[in-house]
Design an enzyme around this catalytic site. Structure first.
Site, mmCIF file in Angstrom:
data_model
loop_
_atom_site.group_PDB
_atom_site.id
_atom_site.type_symbol
_atom_site.label_atom_id
_atom_site.label_comp_id
_atom_site.label_asym_id
_atom_site.label_seq_id
_atom_site.Cartn_x
_atom_site.Cartn_y
_atom_site.Cartn_z
ATOM 1 N N LYS A 279 -2.549 15.802 11.061
ATOM 2 C CA LYS A 279 -2.828 16.392 9.907
ATOM 3 C C LYS A 279 -3.814 17.187 9.838
ATOM 4 O O LYS A 279 -4.769 17.114 10.236
ATOM 5 C CB LYS A 279 -3.657 15.465 8.757
ATOM 6 C CG LYS A 279 -2.793 15.394 7.125
ATOM 7 C CD LYS A 279 -3.034 14.366 6.057
ATOM 8 C CE LYS A 279 -2.546 14.925 4.826
ATOM 9 N NZ LYS A 279 -2.625 14.049 4.039
ATOM 10 N N GLU A 363 -0.183 0.735 -6.867
ATOM 11 C CA GLU A 363 -0.695 1.086 -8.502
ATOM 12 C C GLU A 363 -0.512 0.097 -8.957
ATOM 13 O O GLU A 363 -1.528 -0.910 -9.683
ATOM 14 C CB GLU A 363 -0.737 1.622 -9.075
ATOM 15 C CG GLU A 363 -0.130 3.192 -8.964
ATOM 16 C CD GLU A 363 0.026 3.874 -7.441
ATOM 17 O OE1 GLU A 363 -0.532 4.512 -7.123
ATOM 18 O OE2 GLU A 363 1.557 3.441 -7.190
ATOM 19 N N ARG A 391 3.412 3.124 -12.857
ATOM 20 C CA ARG A 391 4.337 2.165 -11.776
ATOM 21 C C ARG A 391 3.571 0.700 -12.260
ATOM 22 O O ARG A 391 4.453 -0.551 -11.274
ATOM 23 C CB ARG A 391 4.092 2.986 -10.238
ATOM 24 C CG ARG A 391 3.725 4.020 -10.494
ATOM 25 C CD ARG A 391 4.006 4.200 -8.668
ATOM 26 N NE ARG A 391 5.158 4.409 -8.118
ATOM 27 C CZ ARG A 391 4.935 4.712 -7.030
ATOM 28 N NH1 ARG A 391 4.338 5.253 -5.701
ATOM 29 N NH2 ARG A 391 6.404 4.769 -6.191
#
Length: 622
Positions: A279, A363, A391
């Site tokens: 990344k 979540e 969610r």
């Protein structure tokens, strides 16, 4: 070369050196665009070669490429005819920071949330099979998404069928915060198998020395190689699901990825290809601190410093208050869903690492875990963005509210949120939470009110939600009781009832109205639930027209709650609503979105003036 790339077909004939040159040019463009406009940098920098390989090996848009979340699709946009428009990224009426179907035929879906790509891709693959078609369907999923349970539901479903589906697992060890969980550790073990990598590289070098037989022999020996792989890598997880596993492979080697991607097309079953990337690759600052450069505001590329002074986040202030209280209250714990940095809760984590739980992009689990902590005697604070808390609706209803569990939701990025666009607007939480019995909902207008609401939450033995935008202004010390509103300004013509950030809009609109001879009362309705019935009674008995202002949707929101209360008691005062319209709000600055929704002070003053028949406001919108 980038200016000459108009479709993926323009890169398929490029040499290895040309592809390397193009990758470097793409990275320079990414840094230039994101440093100017803000956006997701580290994830896109790490996915350059992966995206090149995707568009070489697959024939999009015939082949369908689904990006999980979609925040890593900037390179995809550049390679599919949008390179010249990248300078409009995340700006009003410009390119979205996520895939959008109305933007390009190469974008399969409107994306923005994590862990759903495999499910969506499996649906596309089954639709293809039912229609008698033969194109490929590819889901590009980050290892962070695998901390979300939806991925496993989809993999479990895919594995029971013979549906052709290719899942590319982009393993960069990061989501927004560093990845957590057992699956992360499993991938790490696979990634660190140097013995297998050495074996694979040695086999390829040996076969390359056999020019006539090498290619055929390599294909024949691939089965042998896969068997040998089991000696070094425990990939039985995917095998148990009846999913073919290929990898790990270098996610910055275009030729290797293209070869493996093409091999994956030959399977008549689901395939997972494990690709290892770095990344932030190509920008040292992002490589060293990928979480800092995941989603960024505009910054100076040479130093990485933000352009302009960044306001202290409301989340970090909340975290500091929690940490202070936690010194004397051992019950206080913090729960996050891969958003410790985004919600500011790193402050709490540093102070109390054993009492801070980052569960990954999960979540639903975060909410129910919080309920369990509360039922076990703890005082949990679940810090989650408004758009992601959606969610956890069922869990908040059934596991928290039904059990009367004293969980406090710290709902960050509430209301209109700006440049991330439709998928990230925090405008549905008020309507969602108001349906839940026993839930208290607070909307602070400034940091002083946020601190006071936290103080109230410490003693409240019931579910509570405190919602706030990314940053709040400072305010004078606040003192109010649970559910108490404040009449901030008297008025004889109209009453503005406002919550959260809309209180500041109401104040400014009232000043505009006063200049035009309209006397407007302003009430800070800081608690949406329970409402201050005493204050509402006073308002109703005055018989003034009421304007309810909220930075959420109308259906089921604060304004409809006010209207229902008044109607149930026979009060005839009309109610006007200032809310987010019934549509998804596109990207732009928050100020631009407020004007777009006619929720800014000028629009509110004009609207109230017109409703009262005051002519000075007829031309205000011009």
């Amino acid at each position: 070369m980038l200016k000459d790339i108009h479709s993926p077909s323009d890169i398929r004939g490029l040499s290895t050196d040309e592809l390397k040159g193009l990758a470097g040019e793409i990275r320079r463009e990414l840094i230039d665009v994101v440093s100017e406009n803000g956006g997701h940098l580290a994830s896109n920098m790490g996915a350059v070669e992966l995206t090149l390989a995707l568009h070489i090996a697959f024939d999009a848009p015939k082949d369908k490429i689904v990006f999980d979340v979609g925040h890593q699709a900037y390179v995809h946009k550049m390679l599919t005819g949008r390179a010249q428009a990248m300078r409009t990224l995340r700006r009003k009426d410009g390119l979205s920071g996520f895939p959008r179907r109305d933007e390009s035929e190469y974008d399969v879906n409107d994306a923005g949330h994590a862990s759903d790509a495999i499910s969506l891709a499996l649906g596309l693959a089954r639709a293809r099979d039912l229609a008698g078609q033969e194109h490929c369907v590819v889901a590009v999923v980050g290892d962070g998404a695998l901390t979300g349970g939806m991925c496993y539901e989809a993999l479990n479903d895919a594995g029971q069928s013979r549906t052709k589906l290719i899942v590319i697992l982009n393993d960069n060890e990061m989501s927004i915060s560093p990845n957590v969980g057992a699956m992360h550790m499993h991938l790490t073990r696979m990634r660190q198998s140097t013995a297998y990598r050495s074996f694979k590289q040695g086999l390829r070098r040996a076969l390359a020395r056999l020019p006539r037989l090498g290619e055929k022999l390599e294909r024949a020996l691939e089965r042998v190689r896969d068997a040998v792989k089991l000696l070094f890598i425990n990939d039985m997880f995917f095998d148990a699901l009846n999913i073919e596993y290929l990898g790990p492979i270098d996610g910055h080697d275009v030729e290797e990825m293209v070869r493996v991607f093409r091999r994956a097309k030959e399977y008549d079953k689901p395939v997972v290809i494990h690709v290892v990337t770095r990344k932030g690759l190509g920008y040292t600052l992002a490589e060293n601190r990928p979480e800092r450069f995941h989603g960024v505001a505009p910054f100076y590329a040479d130093s990485g410093k933000a352009r302009g002074a960044a306001a202290r986040s409301a989340g970090s202030l909340a975290a500091q208050a929690l940490a202070e209280r936690a010194k004397t209250d051992s019950r206080i714990v913090c729960v996050s869903a891969a958003m410790l940095s985004g919600t500011g809760m790193e402050v709490f984590q540093q102070a109390f690492p054993d009492r801070c739980f980052d569960v990954g992009i999960a979540e639903e689990h975060a909410v129910t875990l919080s309920a369990g902590l509360a039922l076990g005697g703890m005082k949990p604070y679940a810090a989650i963005y408004s758009t992601f808390l959606q969610r956890g609706y069922d869990q908040a209803m059934m596991d928290v509210c039904l059990n009367r569990a004293p969980v406090t939701f710290l709902i960050d990025r509430a209301g209109l949120t700006g440049e991330d666009g439709e998928t990230h607007q925090g405008v549905f939480d008020l309507a969602m939470l108001r349906t839940m019995p026993g839930m208290t909902i607070g909307c602070p207008v400034d940091n002083a009110e946020l601190r006071r609401m936290l103080e109230l939450s410490f003693e409240l033995n019931a579910p509570m939600a405190i919602r706030y935008p990314k940053a709040l202004p400072d305010g004078a010390d606040a003192s109010f009781a649970l559910g108490e509103w404040t009449l901030e300004r008297e008025g004889a013509d109209v009453c503005l009832l406002a919550c959260g950030r809309m209180v500041r809009v109401a104040r400014a609109a009232a000043a505009r109205l006063e200049a035009a001879g309209v006397s407007a009362a302003v009430v800070n309705a800081r608690f949406v639930k329970p409402m201050d019935e005493k204050a509402l009674t006073v308002v109703a008995e005055k018989g003034l027209p009421v304007v309810a202002l909220e930075d959420g949707v109308r259906a089921g929101g604060f304004g409809e709650g006010v209207a229902a209360w008044l109607s149930a008691r026979g009060y005839a005062a009309p109610v006007e609503y200032v809310t987010v319209p019934d549509r998804f709000i596109p990207q732009g600055t928050v100020d631009e979105q407020m004007k777009m929704c006619e929720m800014d002070e000028e629009s509110v003053a004009a609207r109230v003036g017109r409703a009262l028949g005051r002519e000075p406001y007829a031309d205000t919108r011009r």
